[in-house]
Design an enzyme around this catalytic site. Structure first.
Site, mmCIF file in Angstrom:
data_model
loop_
_atom_site.group_PDB
_atom_site.id
_atom_site.type_symbol
_atom_site.label_atom_id
_atom_site.label_comp_id
_atom_site.label_asym_id
_atom_site.label_seq_id
_atom_site.Cartn_x
_atom_site.Cartn_y
_atom_site.Cartn_z
ATOM 1 N N SER A 291 36.022 -7.123 2.165
ATOM 2 C CA SER A 291 37.315 -7.349 1.753
ATOM 3 C C SER A 291 37.791 -6.998 2.556
ATOM 4 O O SER A 291 37.380 -6.184 4.027
ATOM 5 C CB SER A 291 36.856 -6.597 0.420
ATOM 6 N N TYR B 72 36.014 3.136 -1.159
ATOM 7 C CA TYR B 72 36.290 1.837 -1.472
ATOM 8 C C TYR B 72 36.419 1.030 0.022
ATOM 9 O O TYR B 72 35.496 0.121 0.434
ATOM 10 C CB TYR B 72 37.047 1.071 -2.341
HETATM 11 N N1 LIG Z 1 38.876 -9.360 -6.815
HETATM 12 C C1 LIG Z 1 38.984 -9.423 -5.640
HETATM 13 O O1 LIG Z 1 40.240 -9.657 -5.481
HETATM 14 C C2 LIG Z 1 38.106 -9.311 -4.679
HETATM 15 C C3 LIG Z 1 38.625 -8.338 -3.021
HETATM 16 C C4 LIG Z 1 37.817 -8.668 -2.249
HETATM 17 C C5 LIG Z 1 36.658 -8.233 -2.358
HETATM 18 N N2 LIG Z 1 36.500 -8.401 -3.243
HETATM 19 C C6 LIG Z 1 34.629 -8.567 -3.451
HETATM 20 O O2 LIG Z 1 34.023 -9.580 -4.358
HETATM 21 C C7 LIG Z 1 33.043 -8.510 -5.027
HETATM 22 C C8 LIG Z 1 32.986 -9.070 -6.234
HETATM 23 O O3 LIG Z 1 34.108 -8.667 -7.311
HETATM 24 P P1 LIG Z 1 34.879 -9.796 -8.515
HETATM 25 O O4 LIG Z 1 36.018 -9.398 -8.020
HETATM 26 O O5 LIG Z 1 33.969 -10.693 -8.952
HETATM 27 O O6 LIG Z 1 34.260 -8.118 -9.496
HETATM 28 P P2 LIG Z 1 33.947 -7.814 -11.141
HETATM 29 O O7 LIG Z 1 34.130 -9.297 -11.739
HETATM 30 O O8 LIG Z 1 34.082 -6.708 -11.641
HETATM 31 O O9 LIG Z 1 32.292 -8.080 -10.507
HETATM 32 C C9 LIG Z 1 31.285 -7.379 -9.523
HETATM 33 C C10 LIG Z 1 30.732 -7.147 -10.514
HETATM 34 O O10 LIG Z 1 29.337 -6.272 -9.879
HETATM 35 C C11 LIG Z 1 28.563 -5.594 -11.343
HETATM 36 N N3 LIG Z 1 28.128 -4.462 -10.610
HETATM 37 C C12 LIG Z 1 28.866 -3.123 -11.078
HETATM 38 N N4 LIG Z 1 28.554 -2.031 -10.500
HETATM 39 C C13 LIG Z 1 26.706 -2.705 -10.432
HETATM 40 C C14 LIG Z 1 25.917 -1.536 -10.087
HETATM 41 N N5 LIG Z 1 25.613 -0.605 -9.816
HETATM 42 N N6 LIG Z 1 24.523 -3.048 -10.908
HETATM 43 C C15 LIG Z 1 24.410 -4.109 -10.218
HETATM 44 N N7 LIG Z 1 25.885 -4.669 -10.732
HETATM 45 C C16 LIG Z 1 26.481 -4.036 -10.440
HETATM 46 C C17 LIG Z 1 29.456 -5.845 -12.476
HETATM 47 O O11 LIG Z 1 28.898 -5.804 -13.553
HETATM 48 P P3 LIG Z 1 29.409 -4.895 -14.943
HETATM 49 O O12 LIG Z 1 29.275 -6.061 -15.578
HETATM 50 O O13 LIG Z 1 27.834 -4.287 -14.609
HETATM 51 O O14 LIG Z 1 30.189 -3.693 -14.186
HETATM 52 C C18 LIG Z 1 30.366 -7.132 -11.896
HETATM 53 O O15 LIG Z 1 28.870 -8.096 -12.856
HETATM 54 C C19 LIG Z 1 32.423 -7.189 -4.589
HETATM 55 O O16 LIG Z 1 32.241 -6.408 -4.052
HETATM 56 C C20 LIG Z 1 34.278 -6.903 -4.395
HETATM 57 O O17 LIG Z 1 34.365 -5.934 -3.721
HETATM 58 C C21 LIG Z 1 36.488 -8.851 -4.534
#
Ligand SMILES: NC(=O)c1ccc[n+]([C@@H]2O[C@H](COP(=O)([O-])OP(=O)(O)OC[C@H]3O[C@@H](n4cnc5c(N)ncnc54)[C@H](OP(=O)(O)O)[C@@H]3O)[C@@H](O)[C@H]2O)c1
Length: 322
Positions: free
Chosen positions: A161, A187
């Site tokens: 990120s 984070y």
């Molecule tokens: N969205 C943004 O703007 C953004 C920006 C920069 C980077 N990112 C990165 O992109 C990645 C995906 O994020 P997203 O935006 O798609 O968010 P998201 O929809 O919340 O997806 C994150 C996933 O991680 C899973 N997770 C959390 N804790 C876990 C654990 N202990 N064991 C296994 N799975 C776990 C969640 O599962 P549950 O459904 O079980 O909670 C969820 O499916 C992340 O690494 C995030 O840091 C996102």
């Protein structure tokens, strides 16, 4: 790659995952996407399976991926299955690794949590964001190394990120045992650790035919923002009406666009042999000083080989001491 030989691709920052894999055939390649049942991960799974891969969604709740499994249950080459993992619980990571059989062509370390409001510790006593976003993925990648090697040519993709720009890894107090816990710095540090993980893999596993690169997906409204108060969301440009509906500003991407960089790194022929890079907007990013005002690029502290080696040793030590 170095700052002077950064890889460029023909894809714009808003290209979708399906657009990036148009015409790419990855039939028969076996891939894992952690956190693949929601947000960016879900669209990553759909694009990879759509291009023919056999994708395993590694998720805390396999039931949440039931519709994805069904979507690709037909006669086409791509398929999806779901398997349980809790990245914050090393015994769960170990069980996932033990159950995995055969080669693995790509591991997409996508799962994550952001700005967890209070200091929460895992069963091993580790701060939750560091444990989920970095240590669990380190353990998973290391546990699957033989499977990655067996693929002949394999890729590890780690979701980082722009947060990595804000904070170097704190080797003195990574779990906030002495300093007061703060949700954002925890984070930021975990996302720096994610880049250092790809640098570490690039430095160690190249002879096994394993490459590793980091992705910054951009801003996407997903469950990741689940812990953010309305005021914080507004500071990120989100409008919230009286009924609680969110409207995001133009610079936000859709999950399918956010997944573009993940699938570029996991499956595009353009990335063949490329390792140790950080990509945003579907281009390799410049190395920059980092700090509170940095807006783009990858911070020097996140790609520093000495820091990557130190973090690798640290992670091996804490995994051994659990
Ligand atoms: N969205 C943004 O703007 C953004 C920006 C920069 C980077 N990112 C990165 O992109 C990645 C995906 O994020 P997203 O935006 O798609 O968010 P998201 O929809 O919340 O997806 C994150 C996933 O991680 C899973 N997770 C959390 N804790 C876990 C654990 N202990 N064991 C296994 N799975 C776990 C969640 O599962 P549950 O459904 O079980 O909670 C969820 O499916 C992340 O690494 C995030 O840091 C996102």
């Amino acid at each position: 790659m170095t700052a002077t030989t950064r890889l460029t691709t023909p894809f714009g920052a808003r290209a979708t995952a399906a657009e990036i894999l148009a015409g790419v055939d990855i039939t028969g390649r076996r891939m894992i996407v952690t956190g693949g049942s929601s947000g960016i991960g879900r669209e990553t799974v759909r694009a990879l399976a759509g291009a023919g891969a056999e994708v395993t969604v590694a998720t805390r709740d396999p039931g949440q991926a039931a519709d994805l499994v069904k979507e690709f249950a037909g006669p086409g080459p791509g398929s999806v299955r779901a398997a349980a993992i809790d990245l914050a619980d090393l015994s769960s990571v170990d069980a996932f690794v033990a159950a995995w059989e055969g080669p693995l062509h790509a591991l997409v370390a996508n799962a994550g949590v952001m700005a967890v409001p209070t200091r929460r510790l895992t069963a091993q006593g580790w701060e939750l964001q560091l444990a989920t976003n970095y240590l669990g993925h380190f353990a998973l990648a290391r546990g699957l190394r033989d499977n990655l090697r067996a693929a002949g040519s394999a890729r590890v993709v780690v979701l980082s990120s722009g947060a990595q720009l804000r904070r170097a890894f704190d080797f003195d107090d990574p779990h906030f045992e002495r300093q007061p816990y703060e949700p954002w710095p925890a984070y930021f540090q975990s996302k720096t650790a994610d880049v250092l993980l790809v640098v570490g893999i690039a430095r160690r596993w190249a002879a096994d035919g394993i490459t590793a690169n980091a992705a910054n997906p951009g801003y996407i409204m997903t469950k990741l923002q689940r812990y953010l108060e309305h005021d914080t969301l507004r500071a990120f440009g989100v409008t919230i009406d009286e009924a609680g509906n969110h409207t995001v500003p133009d610079y936000y991407k859709s999950p399918a666009q956010g997944a573009g960089t993940s699938v570029l790194l996991a499956a595009s022929p353009l990335l063949e042999g490329v390792t140790g890079g950080y990509f945003e907007g579907n281009q390799e990013a410049a190395i920059v000083p980092g700090g509170p005002d940095a807006l783009a690029g990858v911070a020097q502290h996140a790609v520093d080989p000495a820091a990557a080696d130190r973090l690798w040793s640290y992670a091996e030590r804490v995994l051994a001491s659990r």
